[in-house]
Design a protein around this motif. Sequence first.
Motif, PDB file in Angstrom:
ATOM      1  N   UNK A 355       0.821  -1.215   0.000  1.00 58.72           N
ATOM      2  CA  UNK A 355       0.000   0.000   0.000  1.00 58.72           C
ATOM      3  C   UNK A 355       0.852   1.262   0.000  1.00 58.72           C
ATOM      4  N   UNK A 356       1.930   1.279   0.807  1.00 54.72           N
ATOM      5  CA  UNK A 356       2.755   2.486   0.864  1.00 54.72           C
ATOM      6  C   UNK A 356       3.503   2.724  -0.446  1.00 54.72           C
ATOM      7  N   UNK A 357       3.882   1.628  -1.137  1.00 53.35           N
ATOM      8  CA  UNK A 357       4.555   1.770  -2.420  1.00 53.35           C
ATOM      9  C   UNK A 357       3.592   2.312  -3.481  1.00 53.35           C
ATOM     10  N   UNK A 358       2.377   1.765  -3.513  1.00 48.48           N
ATOM     11  CA  UNK A 358       1.383   2.249  -4.470  1.00 48.48           C
ATOM     12  C   UNK A 358       1.116   3.739  -4.279  1.00 48.48           C
ATOM     13  N   UNK A 359       0.924   4.138  -3.018  1.00 49.60           N
ATOM     14  CA  UNK A 359       0.630   5.539  -2.736  1.00 49.60           C
ATOM     15  C   UNK A 359       1.779   6.440  -3.170  1.00 49.60           C
ATOM     16  N   UNK A 360       3.031   6.011  -2.894  1.00 48.63           N
ATOM     17  CA  UNK A 360       4.197   6.827  -3.252  1.00 48.63           C
ATOM     18  C   UNK A 360       4.323   6.972  -4.769  1.00 48.63           C
ATOM     19  N   UNK A 361       4.181   5.866  -5.514  1.00 46.65           N
ATOM     20  CA  UNK A 361       4.296   5.914  -6.974  1.00 46.65           C
ATOM     21  C   UNK A 361       3.204   6.795  -7.568  1.00 46.65           C
ATOM     22  N   UNK A 362       1.971   6.632  -7.098  1.00 47.54           N
ATOM     23  CA  UNK A 362       0.853   7.433  -7.596  1.00 47.54           C
ATOM     24  C   UNK A 362       1.102   8.924  -7.359  1.00 47.54           C
ATOM     25  N   UNK A 363       1.531   9.265  -6.144  1.00 45.54           N
ATOM     26  CA  UNK A 363       1.736  10.671  -5.810  1.00 45.54           C
ATOM     27  C   UNK A 363       2.917  11.282  -6.567  1.00 45.54           C
ATOM     28  N   UNK A 364       3.969  10.510  -6.791  1.00 40.98           N
ATOM     29  CA  UNK A 364       5.120  11.025  -7.536  1.00 40.98           C
ATOM     30  C   UNK A 364       4.707  11.356  -8.972  1.00 40.98           C
ATOM     31  N   UNK A 365       3.929  10.466  -9.607  1.00 40.52           N
ATOM     32  CA  UNK A 365       3.445  10.741 -10.965  1.00 40.52           C
ATOM     33  C   UNK A 365       2.526  11.957 -10.960  1.00 40.52           C
ATOM     34  N   UNK A 366       1.635  12.021  -9.975  1.00 41.77           N
ATOM     35  CA  UNK A 366       0.699  13.143  -9.879  1.00 41.77           C
ATOM     36  C   UNK A 366       1.440  14.472  -9.712  1.00 41.77           C
ATOM     37  N   UNK A 367       2.409  14.507  -8.818  1.00 44.73           N
ATOM     38  CA  UNK A 367       3.165  15.731  -8.575  1.00 44.73           C
ATOM     39  C   UNK A 367       3.988  16.121  -9.794  1.00 44.73           C
ATOM     40  N   UNK A 368       4.547  15.132 -10.500  1.00 41.82           N
ATOM     41  CA  UNK A 368       5.362  15.417 -11.683  1.00 41.82           C
ATOM     42  C   UNK A 368       4.514  16.004 -12.806  1.00 41.82           C
ATOM     43  N   UNK A 369       3.300  15.452 -12.997  1.00 37.89           N
ATOM     44  CA  UNK A 369       2.406  16.007 -14.012  1.00 37.89           C
ATOM     45  C   UNK A 369       1.994  17.434 -13.658  1.00 37.89           C
ATOM     46  N   UNK A 370       1.720  17.670 -12.377  1.00 41.60           N
ATOM     47  CA  UNK A 370       1.346  19.012 -11.937  1.00 41.60           C
ATOM     48  C   UNK A 370       2.483  20.008 -12.195  1.00 41.60           C
ATOM     49  N   UNK A 371       3.706  19.609 -11.860  1.00 39.69           N
ATOM     50  CA  UNK A 371       4.853  20.495 -12.092  1.00 39.69           C
ATOM     51  C   UNK A 371       5.098  20.737 -13.582  1.00 39.69           C
ATOM     52  N   UNK A 372       4.855  19.691 -14.399  1.00 41.08           N
ATOM     53  CA  UNK A 372       5.055  19.841 -15.844  1.00 41.08           C
ATOM     54  C   UNK A 372       4.103  20.891 -16.414  1.00 41.08           C
ATOM     55  N   UNK A 373       2.857  20.914 -15.908  1.00 41.43           N
ATOM     56  CA  UNK A 373       1.887  21.904 -16.371  1.00 41.43           C
ATOM     57  C   UNK A 373       2.161  23.284 -15.772  1.00 41.43           C
ATOM     58  N   UNK A 374       2.332  23.317 -14.463  1.00 37.72           N
ATOM     59  CA  UNK A 374       2.388  24.587 -13.760  1.00 37.72           C
ATOM     60  C   UNK A 374       3.683  25.343 -14.020  1.00 37.72           C
ATOM     61  N   UNK A 375       4.797  24.632 -13.931  1.00 35.67           N
ATOM     62  CA  UNK A 375       6.095  25.299 -14.035  1.00 35.67           C
ATOM     63  C   UNK A 375       6.766  25.103 -15.397  1.00 35.67           C
ATOM     64  N   UNK A 376       6.628  23.893 -15.956  1.00 37.60           N
ATOM     65  CA  UNK A 376       7.350  23.595 -17.188  1.00 37.60           C
ATOM     66  C   UNK A 376       6.618  23.995 -18.453  1.00 37.60           C
ATOM     67  N   UNK A 377       5.300  24.253 -18.342  1.00 35.76           N
ATOM     68  CA  UNK A 377       4.486  24.565 -19.513  1.00 35.76           C
ATOM     69  C   UNK A 377       4.733  23.544 -20.626  1.00 35.76           C
ATOM     70  N   UNK A 378       4.740  22.278 -20.219  1.00 37.99           N
ATOM     71  CA  UNK A 378       5.028  21.195 -21.156  1.00 37.99           C
ATOM     72  C   UNK A 378       3.791  20.839 -21.966  1.00 37.99           C
ATOM     73  N   UNK A 379       4.007  20.323 -23.167  1.00 33.40           N
ATOM     74  CA  UNK A 379       2.909  19.848 -24.017  1.00 33.40           C
ATOM     75  C   UNK A 379       2.930  18.328 -24.160  1.00 33.40           C
ATOM     76  N   UNK A 380       3.998  17.693 -23.676  1.00 32.34           N
ATOM     77  CA  UNK A 380       4.105  16.237 -23.795  1.00 32.34           C
ATOM     78  C   UNK A 380       4.875  15.681 -22.594  1.00 32.34           C
TER      79      UNK A 380
END
Length: 449
Positions: A355-380
Motif C-alpha cells: 500500500x505504501x509503495x502504491x501511494x508513493x508511486x501514484x503521488x510522484x506521478x501526480x506531482x510530476x504532471x502538476x509540475x510539468x503543467x504549472x512550471x514547465x508549460x510542457x505539451x508532452x
Amino acid sequence: MSVQKVKLRDVRVIMMAVNFIAVLFASVFIAVTTEWICSRYEARDFLDTLHALPVQPATNVALVVVLYVLLVGIFIVQEKYSEKQERDGGNQTGKIYLTLVLEFIVSAAIVWVLNFNYNGIFFLVFTGVIYHVKGDKGKYLVICLAMSSFPLTDSKLLSINMKLYSINDYINYYDTSAQQYLLGAYNLLTSLNIVLFMIYCILMIQQQRGAIDEVNLLYEEIRKTNADLENANNQLQEYAKITERMGETRERNRLAREIHDTLGHTLTGISVGIDACIATAEIAPGETKAHLERISDVARNGLLDIRRSVNELKPDALERLSLESAITKMITDMKSITDMQIFFDCRIRKLKFDEDEESAIYRVIQESLTNAMRHGRASRVRIVMERQDDMIVLTINDNGIGCSEIKNGFGTKHIMERIGMLNGTVEFQSDNGFSVIARIPIRWGEEYD
C-alpha cells in the motif's frame, strides 16, 4: 559445608546463569539486528546513526559463548579448591587466587567482545573476591581494585575517547512498542543481577558481622548503580515522549504532503482547463460548455480525493482501482481538461506493490504532471515504469522549458521524502525538458513481474 555457605554458592550459581543470559542476549540481539537491517536494505540509514560497528557480530556470539564456558570451568575449579581447603585444611590459597585472576581476565574479555555494552558480569567476579580473599588490608585493597573495574568499563564514560557501538542504538532501530519490551528485558536482567549481588552481600554480612567498612563500600557501589538505573529509566521515559512528539510531527507532515499533492494537482488542472475555456468561449460556446463540464467533474473528484486524504491519507482512486488503472484514470482526466499529451509505458506485467509503495508511486506521478503543467508549460509527458535488477525504476520526462538550477521546492521535496521512506533514491534532470528518475528497491521475497 554450612547452610550459609551453601546459600552463598547457590546465589553465585544463579548469578552465573543470569549473566550468561544477559551477555548472550546482548551479543545475539546485535548480530540478529545487523542481519535483519542488511536483509531489509536499510543499512545506509542505520549507519548514519552509529559511531562504530561490530566487525563480525556472528563471530562475537560464538566467542562470548566460548569465553563463558571457560568462565564456568574456572568457577567449578575454584569451588573444588575451596572445598578441599575447608575439608582437608590444606593451603589452596595460591590456587584460589589464580582462579580469581583468570576469572577476572575472562570476564574482562567478555566485556571487551561486547564492546562494553554489558559489564554487570564483574559483579560475579566481586562475589568470588569478597568470599575468597582473606586478610583485612589485602582484602580491602583487592576488593577496591576489582570494583573499580565496573565504573572504568562503563560504556558512556569510555565512549568519550573511544568509538563504541551501543546496544541502545540497535534497540532504537525498532518501533516504540518493541523498544519498550527490549529495554525492559535488558534492564530486567541488569537489575536482577544487581539484586542477586545485593542478596549475596547481605548473606556475607550475616556471615561476617562487624565488617562495617566492607558494608559501606558495597552500599556506595549499590547506590551509584541504582542512580545509574534511575537515570537510565528517566532517559527512557524522556525518549518515549520525544518519540511520541516525532510521530505527531511525521503525521502532520504526511497529511500536508497528501493535501498538497491532491489539491495542487486538481487546482492546476482546473486552472489550465479554465484558460482553455476562456480561449474558446466566444468562438465555440458548445465546446466551452463541454470543457467546463469536464472541469466540474475533475473538481468534484479532486474534492472527494482531498476528503479521502484527510480521513485515511490514501488517494481515492487507489481505494477503488488498481495502481495501473488509477494512474491511467489520472492521465485521462488530465488530458481531458488540457492539451498536454501524456504517454504511460508500464513494462512490468503485474503491478504487485504494498500500500505504501502504491501511494508513493501514484503521488510522484501526480506531482510530476502538476509540475510539468504549472512550471514547465510542457505539451508532452512520457512516463515509464520498469524493473532493473533489484530496483523498480520510474522515469517521468516532459518537454517543458526546464530550469537552469534545480531547487528543492515543496513538490520536489515531497517526492524525495516519499521515495526516501521506501529506501529509494530520486534524481532530477533538466537537460532536455525536466525529468524525474525514482529508484525503489524491491522488497525481500517479493516479485513484481
